[in-house]
Write a protein that holds these residues in place. Structure first.
Motif, PDB file in Angstrom:
ATOM      1  N   LEU A 224      20.390  39.452  39.115  1.00  0.00           N
ATOM      2  CA  LEU A 224      21.859  38.799  38.925  1.00  0.00           C
ATOM      3  C   LEU A 224      22.807  39.309  40.273  1.00  0.00           C
ATOM      4  CD1 LEU A 224      23.365  36.887  36.950  1.00  0.00           C
ATOM      5  CD2 LEU A 224      24.135  39.061  35.628  1.00  0.00           C
ATOM      6  N   ASP A 225      22.704  40.594  40.413  1.00  0.00           N
ATOM      7  CA  ASP A 225      23.455  41.183  41.581  1.00  0.00           C
ATOM      8  C   ASP A 225      23.302  40.416  42.842  1.00  0.00           C
ATOM      9  OD1 ASP A 225      25.127  43.219  42.434  1.00  0.00           O
ATOM     10  OD2 ASP A 225      23.402  44.270  43.184  1.00  0.00           O
TER      11      ASP A 225
ATOM     12  N   LYS B   9      22.218  37.306  43.135  1.00  0.00           N
ATOM     13  CA  LYS B   9      22.360  35.806  42.947  1.00  0.00           C
ATOM     14  C   LYS B   9      23.063  35.180  44.490  1.00  0.00           C
ATOM     15  CE  LYS B   9      23.585  32.237  39.515  1.00  0.00           C
ATOM     16  NZ  LYS B   9      24.249  32.001  38.471  1.00  0.00           N
TER      17      LYS B   9
ATOM     18  N   THR C 272      28.305  37.865  37.825  1.00  0.00           N
ATOM     19  CA  THR C 272      27.208  38.258  38.658  1.00  0.00           C
ATOM     20  C   THR C 272      27.656  39.814  39.202  1.00  0.00           C
ATOM     21  OG1 THR C 272      28.099  37.542  40.760  1.00  0.00           O
ATOM     22  CG2 THR C 272      26.379  36.013  39.486  1.00  0.00           C
TER      23      THR C 272
ATOM     24  N   THR D 142      27.292  43.379  38.826  1.00  0.00           N
ATOM     25  CA  THR D 142      26.595  44.521  37.950  1.00  0.00           C
ATOM     26  C   THR D 142      26.893  45.909  38.251  1.00  0.00           C
ATOM     27  OG1 THR D 142      24.607  44.385  39.109  1.00  0.00           O
ATOM     28  CG2 THR D 142      24.893  42.470  37.437  1.00  0.00           C
TER      29      THR D 142
END
Lengths: 415, 415
Positions: free
Chosen positions: B196-197, B199, B249, B251
């Motif tokens: 996610l980081d 993305k 996004t 994190t």
């Protein structure tokens, strides 16, 4: 994750600065800074990491520092690194690096932390901070005069009176001129200087015995002030520094000194010791090639300074008051957001402020704010949260004022 | 002594701060300090040397720091030492060490220098400074709100407008709640968070492909703000912070975050990057045994801050004026002592002052004083040295006043 319980101790020989200690440390640094800047000194800094070779070219004395007393290690790129044990080599490197762009005289100061590997049993610290002041270039007499005046003012500005400390001045050039002709072997001057430095620690007889081994048969050394020193002491008196004296046993350890050397001594009897020292060096930047730049400077440590100020009760008692000017105290968690808004408004009006969002009772929150030196409290209950009206209380007098914030700003301005 | 010519370069990857650079550095630190203190934060500090074991108990991520990116060495007493790569473990150690004496909430800040062994080719620095602010204890919602408000004000106080940066907020708790049920294997949450980081750095297709390997068949992740985040954004608006948004996004890398996480982003388009980050951690002091203390905090680096201020032209142009308020300029060396006396009097009247004891001509001394930002000059010739009358010249206007110092103090007070 391990289950091993970690120690909360800092690394051996270094200090943690909790807010109350940090307040004292900052007070020292702020007074140092302000005093140096009043004399037109500009602040510089550098990394604590230096190439180890910077300390390897200064001769035997430095080999001892490198091998026995310094933190050195090899980095992953095979470079030998040292945690700086003193600031002079760093500032000499920086001045040499911009010799052509700098304007001289350059008055520079810094407050670096320095590292020495002290054996723990000696109870000495492995890291301390030091005020370093240097004048590079300029006419030597005026520069010497200024650096000594600054040294005196560093104590005066803290409130020290001239009867508590003394500036003891000597000159390497004078020592060399007056001692060398009496020596059996001129090369033994450094050894004679080391003996002189220890004179106070030896009996007269011991000193005379050791001295006799160095002097020509029948020769005597009687170190007396020369015209330069006398002019310097006269100049200092003209600048209001009446506690400077000639002291023929001051030699200073470092090999790089070439002219004036000095120490400031605590003479109050409670804490008789050297508080700081310095001197003139004319060749230090020469190691980097190019024309050497002359300089005069000193170092003054934070531990010594704090001891002196504590001995003479010169530390302001208000330093431990590290709390904000105003503490906003919500009665319960449901007033937290409104309390933060009130704090925000008070902050916009120019005051430092915090909100006590802990779970203690209001009475305890008030006592804690008071202990931290907070001047005003503002309790927020349901009534306040639904109106624009605040109650501010001045803790020192208990006086309260109630109203909209705009009407209370003048009340807040007076402690 | 050797004849080898020493380099004037600092150690690889660290910076020298000449007075002009130091003036900028101090400006950053002073604004940081003043802003943190306006919020009631108290300053603390510690040594850069920490026992290496402090970094060894936090799990796999830290092993990488220790083994590949940190400066570690073994001291002469066989202790493994680390030059701190971040401040959070140190402050957690200090808080844990005085857990019983401290009052919570404790608002603490520090401006430590931190060390990372960066490979030189990446052009990154091995030492940088960082503002670290943490609130320990206190009700979490109010503490989160405050730390985010402080983050915004750290940019606002430098003059940054709300359209140049954005505060992007998320929550580890929220991510865990919404993502875990969709995962094939709950233990893969950290891997999903890392994905996610990244993305923004992946194409949509790449992201979807990698995501599919982690999610249950047919599962979808749609991270949405929960009540806590919405309440926080609402609270921030009530405190005048209108540029905070939910960003699913975000994190943050560190394993120790457990609640709110956030980053401040430069959104002006000229320098799109994260400027700082932080979050809430609830277990950090637990490593030291005893009751864990919860906290929320952030770190803001000096290099990033300076880049941001330079990009947006927010650095005051007067910072390079590091000269004293007054420069006393003797016509020749025979006026040096008198010039120092005049400087001394001006200093006693409360102004910073230096004496140009160099060997340049008077005209050049005046230009140099002006370049350094000095406001007034006082030329001392034979006439002045034999009378009590001084001539002060205001460099900006060329206006001169002549008289005894006592009569000129008001003139000196206006730049």
């Amino acid at each position: 994750m391990t289950n091993h319980k970690l120690s909360t101790d800092p690394y051996k020989g270094v200090r943690d600065f909790y807010p109350e200690d940090m307040a004292i440390q900052r007070y020292l640094f702020d007074v140092w800074s302000a005093t140096a800047e009043a004399f037109g000194f500009e602040r510089y800094d550098a990394s604590i990491l230096e190439p180890a070779e910077l300390y390897k070219s200064k001769g035997a004395e430095n080999e001892e520092i490198i091998n026995e007393q310094a933190y050195t290690f090899t980095d992953r790129g095979d470079r030998e690194v040292i945690l700086r044990p003193e600031m002079t080599p760093t500032v000499a490197r920086m001045v040499a690096g911009k010799r052509r762009e700098l304007q001289f005289p350059a008055r520079w100061y810094s407050i670096p932390n320095l590292f020495r590997y002290e054996r723990p049993q000696r109870g000495r610290l492995r890291e301390h901070w030091q005020l370093n002041c240097d004048i590079f270039g300029g006419e030597p007499f005026a520069a010497d005069l200024e650096i000594l005046t600054l040294a005196a003012h560093l104590f005066r500005t803290f409130g020290a009176t001239e009867d508590t400390f003394e500036i003891r001045v000597n000159s390497r050039a004078l020592l060399e001129d007056q001692i060398t002709p009496q020596l059996r072997d001129e090369a033994q001057l450094p050894e004679y200087l080391r003996l002189l430095d220890r004179k106070a620690k030896l009996s007269d007889e011991e000193f005379r015995e050791r001295e006799a081994t160095l002097l020509k048969d029948g020769a005597q050394v009687q170190v007396v002030a020369d015209a330069y020193i006398n002019e310097l002491l006269h100049g200092l008196r003209a600048l209001g520094v009446t506690n400077a004296v000639f002291e023929p046993t001051i030699t200073r350890g470092f090999d790089y000194y070439t002219g004036v050397v000095f120490e400031v001594f605590d003479i109050s009897g409670q804490n008789p010791r050297a508080l700081m020292g310095g001197g003139r060096y004319d060749n230090l930047t020469g190691l980097f090639g190019g024309e050497p730049v002359s300089g005069v400077g000193f170092g003054l440590g934070d531990v010594t300074m704090r001891d002196f100020l504590e001995t003479h009760e010169l530390l302001p008692t208000t330093l431990k008051a590290t709390g904000p000017h105003v503490m906003v105290i919500p009665m319960s968690a449901s007033e937290h957001l409104y309390a933060e808004q009130v704090a925000h408004q008070i902050r916009q009006a120019g005051f430092s402020v915090a909100t006590d969002i802990g779970n203690k009772k209001v009475g305890e929150k008030i006592s804690r704010a008071s202990e931290k030196g907070t001047k005003f409290i503002c309790v927020i209950g349901e009534d306040e949260a639904t109106s624009n009206v605040l109650t501010l209380k001045r803790l020192a007098s208990g006086e309260e004022q109630r109203g909209e914030l705009a009407a209370l700003v003048n009340f807040l301005a007076v402690e």
